[in-house]
Structure formats: C-alpha cells, structure tokens
Scaffold this motif. Structure first.
Motif, PDB file in Angstrom:
ATOM      1  N   VAL A  32      -3.614   2.137  -9.463  1.00 45.08           N
ATOM      2  CA  VAL A  32      -4.030   0.855  -8.880  1.00 45.08           C
ATOM      3  C   VAL A  32      -3.772   0.912  -7.373  1.00 45.08           C
ATOM      4  CG1 VAL A  32      -3.714  -1.649  -8.925  1.00 45.08           C
ATOM      5  CG2 VAL A  32      -3.408  -0.313 -11.028  1.00 45.08           C
ATOM      6  N   VAL A  33      -4.839   0.757  -6.583  1.00 42.30           N
ATOM      7  CA  VAL A  33      -4.724   0.786  -5.113  1.00 42.30           C
ATOM      8  C   VAL A  33      -5.207  -0.568  -4.578  1.00 42.30           C
ATOM      9  CG1 VAL A  33      -5.479   1.899  -2.981  1.00 42.30           C
ATOM     10  CG2 VAL A  33      -5.148   3.266  -5.052  1.00 42.30           C
ATOM     11  N   LEU A  34      -4.256  -1.388  -4.165  1.00 39.34           N
ATOM     12  CA  LEU A  34      -4.592  -2.735  -3.684  1.00 39.34           C
ATOM     13  C   LEU A  34      -3.795  -3.027  -2.418  1.00 39.34           C
ATOM     14  CD1 LEU A  34      -4.245  -4.705  -7.047  1.00 39.34           C
ATOM     15  CD2 LEU A  34      -6.369  -3.899  -6.033  1.00 39.34           C
ATOM     16  N   GLY A  35      -4.347  -3.882  -1.575  1.00 40.40           N
ATOM     17  CA  GLY A  35      -3.601  -4.341  -0.407  1.00 40.40           C
ATOM     18  C   GLY A  35      -2.795  -5.571  -0.789  1.00 40.40           C
ATOM     19  N   THR A  36      -1.514  -5.376  -1.051  1.00 40.36           N
ATOM     20  CA  THR A  36      -0.664  -6.540  -1.363  1.00 40.36           C
ATOM     21  C   THR A  36       0.099  -6.995  -0.128  1.00 40.36           C
ATOM     22  OG1 THR A  36       1.020  -5.027  -2.188  1.00 40.36           O
ATOM     23  CG2 THR A  36      -0.389  -6.080  -3.823  1.00 40.36           C
ATOM     24  N   THR A  37      -0.151  -6.312   0.991  1.00 35.31           N
ATOM     25  CA  THR A  37       0.321  -6.787   2.297  1.00 35.31           C
ATOM     26  C   THR A  37      -0.877  -6.666   3.237  1.00 35.31           C
ATOM     27  OG1 THR A  37       1.091  -4.576   2.906  1.00 35.31           O
ATOM     28  CG2 THR A  37       2.724  -6.061   1.960  1.00 35.31           C
ATOM     29  N   GLY A  38      -0.813  -7.355   4.354  1.00 38.87           N
ATOM     30  CA  GLY A  38      -1.908  -7.286   5.318  1.00 38.87           C
ATOM     31  C   GLY A  38      -3.002  -8.308   5.039  1.00 38.87           C
ATOM     32  N   ALA A  39      -4.164  -8.072   5.636  1.00 40.81           N
ATOM     33  CA  ALA A  39      -5.235  -9.086   5.647  1.00 40.81           C
ATOM     34  C   ALA A  39      -5.724  -9.476   4.250  1.00 40.81           C
ATOM     35  CB  ALA A  39      -6.406  -8.574   6.477  1.00 40.81           C
ATOM     36  N   TYR A  40      -5.716  -8.527   3.308  1.00 32.82           N
ATOM     37  CA  TYR A  40      -6.250  -8.827   1.976  1.00 32.82           C
ATOM     38  C   TYR A  40      -5.156  -9.088   0.935  1.00 32.82           C
ATOM     39  CZ  TYR A  40     -10.482  -7.277   4.217  1.00 32.82           C
ATOM     40  OH  TYR A  40     -11.533  -7.153   5.100  1.00 32.82           O
ATOM     41  N   ALA A  41      -3.952  -9.362   1.415  1.00 35.64           N
ATOM     42  CA  ALA A  41      -2.856  -9.666   0.490  1.00 35.64           C
ATOM     43  C   ALA A  41      -3.161 -10.921  -0.324  1.00 35.64           C
ATOM     44  CB  ALA A  41      -1.548  -9.843   1.253  1.00 35.64           C
ATOM     45  N   PHE A  42      -3.959 -11.819   0.236  1.00 32.49           N
ATOM     46  CA  PHE A  42      -4.292 -13.038  -0.495  1.00 32.49           C
ATOM     47  C   PHE A  42      -5.072 -12.724  -1.760  1.00 32.49           C
ATOM     48  CE2 PHE A  42      -8.211 -12.417   1.842  1.00 32.49           C
ATOM     49  CZ  PHE A  42      -9.197 -12.990   1.063  1.00 32.49           C
ATOM     50  N   VAL A  43      -5.730 -11.563  -1.786  1.00 35.01           N
ATOM     51  CA  VAL A  43      -6.397 -11.089  -3.005  1.00 35.01           C
ATOM     52  C   VAL A  43      -5.447 -10.187  -3.797  1.00 35.01           C
ATOM     53  CG1 VAL A  43      -8.314  -9.721  -3.917  1.00 35.01           C
ATOM     54  CG2 VAL A  43      -8.683 -11.183  -1.937  1.00 35.01           C
ATOM     55  N   GLY A  44      -4.823  -9.255  -3.082  1.00 33.40           N
ATOM     56  CA  GLY A  44      -4.050  -8.210  -3.740  1.00 33.40           C
ATOM     57  C   GLY A  44      -2.879  -8.714  -4.564  1.00 33.40           C
ATOM     58  N   ASN A  76      -2.104  -0.322  -0.156  1.00 33.12           N
ATOM     59  CA  ASN A  76      -2.757   0.326   0.995  1.00 33.12           C
ATOM     60  C   ASN A  76      -2.664  -0.536   2.257  1.00 33.12           C
ATOM     61  OD1 ASN A  76      -4.817  -1.458  -0.163  1.00 33.12           O
ATOM     62  ND2 ASN A  76      -6.139  -0.618   1.409  1.00 33.12           N
ATOM     63  N   ARG A  77      -1.875  -1.635   2.182  1.00 27.92           N
ATOM     64  CA  ARG A  77      -1.597  -2.514   3.324  1.00 27.92           C
ATOM     65  C   ARG A  77      -2.881  -3.087   3.942  1.00 27.92           C
ATOM     66  NH1 ARG A  77       2.306  -0.309   7.536  1.00 27.92           N
ATOM     67  NH2 ARG A  77       0.785   1.326   7.756  1.00 27.92           N
ATOM     68  N   SER A  78      -3.933  -3.168   3.140  1.00 30.35           N
ATOM     69  CA  SER A  78      -5.236  -3.682   3.587  1.00 30.35           C
ATOM     70  C   SER A  78      -5.844  -2.806   4.675  1.00 30.35           C
ATOM     71  CB  SER A  78      -5.117  -5.129   4.082  1.00 30.35           C
ATOM     72  OG  SER A  78      -4.525  -5.948   3.112  1.00 30.35           O
ATOM     73  N   GLU A  79      -5.401  -1.554   4.722  1.00 32.89           N
ATOM     74  CA  GLU A  79      -5.913  -0.620   5.722  1.00 32.89           C
ATOM     75  C   GLU A  79      -6.897   0.333   5.040  1.00 32.89           C
ATOM     76  OE1 GLU A  79      -5.235  -0.458   8.907  1.00 32.89           O
ATOM     77  OE2 GLU A  79      -3.609  -1.923   9.042  1.00 32.89           O
ATOM     78  N   PRO A 102     -10.103  -0.215  -4.397  1.00 38.24           N
ATOM     79  CA  PRO A 102      -9.419  -1.185  -3.545  1.00 38.24           C
ATOM     80  C   PRO A 102     -10.140  -2.537  -3.526  1.00 38.24           C
ATOM     81  CG  PRO A 102     -10.628   0.367  -2.203  1.00 38.24           C
ATOM     82  CD  PRO A 102     -10.831   0.797  -3.623  1.00 38.24           C
ATOM     83  N   ILE A 103      -9.734  -3.401  -2.604  1.00 40.55           N
ATOM     84  CA  ILE A 103     -10.190  -4.783  -2.647  1.00 40.55           C
ATOM     85  C   ILE A 103     -11.510  -5.017  -1.912  1.00 40.55           C
ATOM     86  CG2 ILE A 103      -9.640  -7.119  -1.825  1.00 40.55           C
ATOM     87  CD1 ILE A 103      -6.670  -6.410  -2.427  1.00 40.55           C
ATOM     88  N   ALA A 104     -11.512  -4.696  -0.631  1.00 43.53           N
ATOM     89  CA  ALA A 104     -12.623  -5.127   0.236  1.00 43.53           C
ATOM     90  C   ALA A 104     -13.815  -4.183   0.154  1.00 43.53           C
ATOM     91  CB  ALA A 104     -12.140  -5.214   1.673  1.00 43.53           C
ATOM     92  N   THR A 105     -14.974  -4.724   0.472  1.00 40.77           N
ATOM     93  CA  THR A 105     -16.187  -3.905   0.504  1.00 40.77           C
ATOM     94  C   THR A 105     -16.023  -2.747   1.479  1.00 40.77           C
ATOM     95  OG1 THR A 105     -17.619  -5.755  -0.093  1.00 40.77           O
ATOM     96  CG2 THR A 105     -18.638  -3.941   1.105  1.00 40.77           C
ATOM     97  N   SER A 106     -15.456  -3.035   2.653  1.00 39.46           N
ATOM     98  CA  SER A 106     -15.289  -1.978   3.659  1.00 39.46           C
ATOM     99  C   SER A 106     -14.418  -0.845   3.112  1.00 39.46           C
ATOM    100  CB  SER A 106     -14.667  -2.553   4.928  1.00 39.46           C
ATOM    101  OG  SER A 106     -13.456  -3.216   4.627  1.00 39.46           O
ATOM    102  N   GLU A 107     -13.378  -1.207   2.359  1.00 36.18           N
ATOM    103  CA  GLU A 107     -12.506  -0.190   1.761  1.00 36.18           C
ATOM    104  C   GLU A 107     -13.239   0.569   0.656  1.00 36.18           C
ATOM    105  OE1 GLU A 107      -8.296  -2.674   2.322  1.00 36.18           O
ATOM    106  OE2 GLU A 107      -9.367  -2.715   0.414  1.00 36.18           O
ATOM    107  N   ALA A 108     -13.992  -0.176  -0.150  1.00 41.14           N
ATOM    108  CA  ALA A 108     -14.693   0.443  -1.280  1.00 41.14           C
ATOM    109  C   ALA A 108     -15.800   1.366  -0.797  1.00 41.14           C
ATOM    110  CB  ALA A 108     -15.261  -0.639  -2.192  1.00 41.14           C
ATOM    111  N   LEU A 109     -16.475   0.986   0.290  1.00 40.87           N
ATOM    112  CA  LEU A 109     -17.535   1.846   0.818  1.00 40.87           C
ATOM    113  C   LEU A 109     -16.953   3.139   1.379  1.00 40.87           C
ATOM    114  CD1 LEU A 109     -19.869  -0.755   2.581  1.00 40.87           C
ATOM    115  CD2 LEU A 109     -20.333   0.544   0.497  1.00 40.87           C
TER     116      LEU A 109
END
Lengths: 375, 296
Positions: A32-44, A76-79, A102-109
């Motif tokens: 499981v690779v998620l941003g639980t800190t940083g900009a996408y922590a609100f999702v992670g 991944n700290r939303s990075e 991961p969470i965001a489209t930019s990360e997934a792409l």
C-alpha cells in the motif's frame, strides 16, 4: 554418510521445500503506497483507515477465501518522486502480488507505467481516466469526472440556476485540470455562463490577487477544484476579500473530507460537492459509519468509505482465485471481472466495465453545521 | 481593479519587507547570507499558531512569535556563524552552515507538525471589509499594513536614531575600528540577529494569518523572494530593500491579476532582470556593497 545417502537427503530436502512452496505462495502480499502526510493526507489517512478496517473485518469473516493476506504500508508523503520510488521497489519485488495506491492522478500517471511494465496490478484512487489508458494492470476506484460531477452540475443548472459560475482549478495536476474542464462543459451545456476561469498551483497559498479578481467579478457561483485544504484556503481568502455571503460554493469530491471542513471552518459552510458516500444510504453504510466512528473516534468521509470499498473489491477478486493459483496475472483477471461487489459507496455495488472504469453511482451533498447533509 | 490590486500589492509587499529587512540587516552587518532566515520565519508562524489554538490571544501569539524567532536567530548566530567568523573566511562557510541550521529547524517542525498544513481558526481575525474611495480593504489588510509599517519604522528608528543603532552602523562600516572605540561586535551581532529574527517571526505570523497556510516548508519561497528583494534593492541597503519589497509585491499581484497565471513568475523575474541590467547594484545599492569581501 556416503554419496548416495547425501544425494537422497538433498533430494528429500528439495522435495520438502517444493511441497512447502505452495503454502508460502498462498500468502498474498499487498503493498500500500499512500500519502498519509503532505498535500494528499486528507485522502491518505482516512483511506488507509478504511482499508485496514475492511481488512480486519474480512479476515474475521473469511472474506479472502483460502488466502492469507499480508499488507505492507509506505507513506510517499504526497510526493510524486517518492511514489515512483516505492512503486518501482514493490513492482520489481516478485513477492508482492499487487499494489494499492498511490492517490493522485499525477502520482498514478508517473507510477502506472512501472506497474504495467512489471505486470503487477496497481489499484489507485486517481480520478483521471488517462490512468487506465496506461495499460491493463491499472485499476481505479473513483468514477471518471464526467460521471461523478454530473449530479452536482445538474443540481446547479437545474435547481439553483445561477446566471454564471467562476472556476478555479489546479494546473499542476492533470486530474484537477480535467475536473475543471468537465465541470465547465457541464455548466455550459446546462445554460450557465462561465464568468471567469483561473488556475493555481497546489503549493500556492497567497490568493490575494485571485480573490480580488473573483470578488470583482461578483459571481453568483464559485467552483473550486483543488486538494481539500488548498480549496478551503481559496474560499477563505475570497471570503476575506469580500465574496458575497450568498455565493453558491461548489467543490470537488475533496470537499467531502473532514480536512476541508477543518481547514475552512465557517467559510465553507454551504459548499456543495459530489459524493459517493452517505452514511444513511443503506444499513451497510450505516453499520460501517458506526464501526468506523467507534474505532477511529470520528465519522468516516468519502475516502474512508473508498478505502473500505477498495478492500472489499480486492477481497472479492482474491476469493475467486482457487487455492495455490494466486499469481499477478490471476489477480488482474479477477479484478477485471469485478461486477456488483457489495460496497459502502454510492448505490452499494461496484462494477468495472470492459475498460476497467468503475461505477458506483453518486449524489450531491452539502456542508452544513460543520458536517455533511443532503442539500 | 488596478488600484485594488495595487493596494493588495502594497500590503503583501509590506510583509515581504519585514522578511527581507531582517535578511538584509544580517547581510549588511556581516556580509553573509543567512539561509536559515526562512526557517526562523516559519518558526514564528508556528509559535503564534500554537498559542492561538491553545486558547491564547493573537496579540500574545504575535509577541511570542517575535521573541522566539529572535532567540532562534541569535542561537543560529552563536552556533553556526560565530566560530566561522573567527576563521575570517565565513562567507561561503556560512551559506553551508545556515543551510544545515535551516534543515534541522525544518525537520523538527516537520516532526512536531506531522507534515500537516495548519491554519489559524477562521474567526481568529474578524472579517470586516471597508470601502474607501471605491477600494475594498479588509481589517486584516489594515492590520498587516499597520504592523509592517510600525515594525519597519521601529527598526529604522533603532538603527538610525539610537546608540545601539550607531554601534550597529559602526560595526557595519568596520568591525575592528568599532572594537577600538569600545564597541563589542559580538553583542552587536546578537542584537542584530535578534532584530532580524523578530522581524521574520512577525512576517511569519502575518503570512499565516493572511494566507491560511502554515507548514514546515513555508519559509522556502520567502527565502527566494527575500534574496531577490535584497539584490533588487541593493545589497545591504535598508531603504532599497523596503522599496524593492513594495515593488516586488505590486509586480507579483499585478501579474497574477492581469496575465495568464502560468506566466506570473516568468514575467516577474524578467522584469527584475531588466531592472538589474539598468542598475546592476540594485535600486539603491552602492558598488562596494555587492562585493562580499569588500569591507573588512
């Protein structure tokens, strides 16, 4: 011991090892690779809570069929760069059977091609359909922007009927760019003019000039698509600059997160947003909400429900694979065959169509008194 | 809308001035770039935020932020720069040393804050909009402008009108000669760093209030802005930094308001480049001020 005995002992050891191999293979390893800190922590953070909660329920209920599950979590700290590094590490490890995140489209792409080249399922929450175009190993849990923004756009064009709407979006994340474009198209198709369109960076925090532009346009409706805390910040600064109190505020699905309410406070009261989770939509959703609140000390949001539902879909796929036949390819085929899996999102069933696009059904929600309610 | 955006630019420029003046003050007196100044600014914002969310009034948070940031800045001077100064070759060493200090402070802030972006509660500052000559100005903008103006005036008074300020200027001109007249350069450095840190802390609180985004890396872009401002204003020139900060704030606001948003930074930095082509030593800079080793 003579040579023959030594060879027999070695052969026996090999045979025992071989006999043991299927048993070890039955442990399905999910990274499981998620941003639980940083900009996408609100999702992670809520997503990871939902995943863990569903996992514990499934283990207790035997929901994985004959398989044992081992989950490995990395933040991944939303990075994007860290997501790429982590996904590469897991994709190249043959012991890892699938990746969640991961969470965001930019990360997934950025990470999707790695998963696809290494032949491992990557199940992401990215919103853009472009993620699925990377290859057959990519799966996503969120509906496309066209599908989930349609109900809130219909509510605005059909019920509230403002003359125009101002659009603010993020330009350094393709998912948000697409959401802005899709929402603009839906409004225009419904007869609502676009009075202004601005883009910001996800790291921006000074919206002084932008707020003045918005307030000068005096729009009856303001749509902001950005990570939840950034979106709340845009609305706060627009309010501080004098945005009319009766302006219709509209957000994307991120507005359905607790962090949006925490960040925006009274400034975001009344914000409409597309939602795929309502606690009272079904007895299953209510039971999930109560159990979640008991375990984590607060009500679940859309992302907690999404995490829970993703784990249900994964479990459904794994349970359909016979014992001893779990491979990366078998998981991909089982995931692609997802049809009407019971989840706590939307209509209560999740299906992937032939293009792996998920369908759950969505509704319109509103922030009211610091919580979520139907408009 | 141009007048409104100019007003926004002046307010934002005032906050940039607070940050850049402290940065410039340290450069002016020691000829070193304190790259931990952004971290000090961030520490100030967090101090005020912790005070407010724990029930303290904003004014107390503001004062505590200035005090703590000032002390942190003095600590950086003691730990990172004093020993280097004894070697007599501190310019480049100080850059590395201050980067290290900045990383340490940011890492501590990251740990404490859990990498979260935090903000003052929405009603920390009352939302009150005034209409003056067709311009909208909020109470927060008035407060920011007044606070920035008052702090700049106090700092200018301190530097140009008090015995302490005379000592600072004496050390700036020639530390050894000042020492012969009985001035203790180390004490002057401590005072200067405290003042620079306090200004950065105040700027951090104002930015946290205005832009609702306090996080461990919030000082980084301001460090870049501060660097641009002191170059544009003229290295070591306090009036130059003030002028450049206001100009920078207005340019930034106007480009965001009237140009496609993706072009903002490109246009700003092109403008700054053109200004420096015409005035290589900055708006109010002197030739020798730009030479890091020029004054000893």
């Amino acid at each position: 011991m003579n040579l023959r005995l030594k060879l027999m002992a070695a052969a026996a050891a090999l045979a025992m090892a071989a006999a043991g191999a299927p048993a070890r293979a039955e442990t399905v390893r999910i990274a499981v690779v998620l941003g639980t800190t940083g900009a996408y922590a609100f999702v992670g953070v809520p997503l990871w809570n939902g995943l863990r909660m569903a996992h514990d329920e499934l283990v207790a209920a035997g929901g994985y069929g004959p398989h044992a599950i081992e989950m490995t979590f990395e933040d991944n700290r939303s990075e994007r760069a860290e997501a790429l590094s982590l996904v590469t590490r897991f994709a190249r490890n043959p012991d890892v059977h699938m990746i969640v995140g991961p969470i965001a489209t930019s990360e997934a792409l950025a990470t999707g091609p790695v998963a696809n080249e290494n032949g491992v399922v990557m199940f992401t929450t990215a919103t853009s359909p472009a993620v699925l175009e990377i290859g057959p190993w990519l799966f996503k849990s969120t509906e496309t922007a066209d599908a989930y923004l349609a109900p809130v756009a219909r509510h605005i064009t059909g019920v509230l009927k403002p003359a125009s709407c101002y659009i603010v979006g993020i330009r350094d994340n393709e998912g948000y760019v697409r959401q802005a474009q899709v929402f603009k198209g839906l409004l225009e198709a419904g007869g609502v003019a676009i009075s202004g369109e601005e883009s910001i960076l996800s790291t921006d925090s000074d919206f002084t000039a932008l707020s003045t532009k918005i307030v000068s346009a005096n729009p009856p409706c303001l749509f902001v698509t950005a990570p939840s805390e950034t979106a709340a910040n845009v609305i706060i600064q627009a309010r501080q600059a004098g945005l009319a109190p009766d302006t219709i505020l509209v957000g994307d699905s991120g507005a359905g997160s607790q962090s949006f309410i925490n960040a925006g406070g009274r400034a975001v009261e009344g914000t409409l947003f597309p939602a795929s989770f309502v606690a009272d939509a079904s007895p299953e959703a209510r039971a999930f909400a109560d159990a979640y609140a008991a375990r984590f000390g607060g009500p679940p949001d859309l992302w907690a429900a999404t995490g829970h539902s993703m784990m249900r879909v994964i479990a459904h796929a794994l349970a359909s694979i016979p014992e001893g036949q779990v491979t990366r390819a078998a998981i991909r085929d089982a995931m692609a065959a997802t049809r009407d899996v019971p989840v706590v999102l939307g209509s209560g069933r999740m299906s992937f169509d032939e293009n792996r696009v998920p369908h759950v059904g969505g509704i319109v929600m509103q922030i009211r008194d610091g919580g979520w309610a139907m408009p | 809308m141009i007048a409104q955006q100019l007003l926004n630019g002046i307010v934002v420029g005032g906050v940039y001035a607070l940050f850049a003046l402290g940065f410039n003050l340290v450069f002016g007196i020691q000829r070193i770039l304190n790259l931990a100044h952004g971290a000090v600014f961030m520490a100030g914002a967090f101090t005020a935020w912790y005070t407010v969310v724990n029930g303290g009034p904003l004014w107390l948070g503001f004062l505590l932020a200035m005090a703590l940031s000032g002390c942190l800045s003095v600590l950086i001077e003691l730990v990172c720069f004093r020993r280097l100064r004894r070697t007599g070759d501190e310019e480049f060493g100080a850059i590395i040393s201050s980067i290290g200090a900045s990383l340490v402070i940011m890492t501590i802030a990251q740990r404490i804050s859990g990498t979260r972006i935090v903000r003052f509660p929405f009603d920390t500052f009352p939302i009150q909009i005034y209409q003056v000559a067709g311009l909208r100005i909020s109470l927060l903008q008035l407060f920011m402008a007044a606070a920035a103006f008052a702090l700049v005036v106090v700092m200018a008074w301190f530097v140009y009108r008090t015995p302490w300020g005379r000592r600072i200027r004496a050390v700036t001109e020639n530390a050894r000669a000042a020492m012969l007249t009985g001035v203790n350069p180390n004490a002057v450095y401590r005072q200067t760093y405290f003042m620079a840190g306090a200004l950065a802390g105040a700027a951090g609180v104002l930015v946290g209030l205005a832009f609702n985004s306090i996080h461990y890396m919030m000082g980084e872009p301001y460090l870049l802005f501060g660097f641009v401002i002191i170059i544009l204003g003229g290295l070591g020139s306090i009036p130059g930094a003030l002028l450049a900060a206001l100009l920078f704030g207005m340019m930034q606001t106007l480009t965001i308001a009237f140009l496609p948003t993706g072009l903002t930074n490109a246009v700003i930095f092109l403008g700054l480049f053109l200004i420096l082509l015409l005035r290589p030593h900055g708006l109010l800079g002197r030739e020798e001020a730009g030479q890091l080793r020029g004054r000893r």
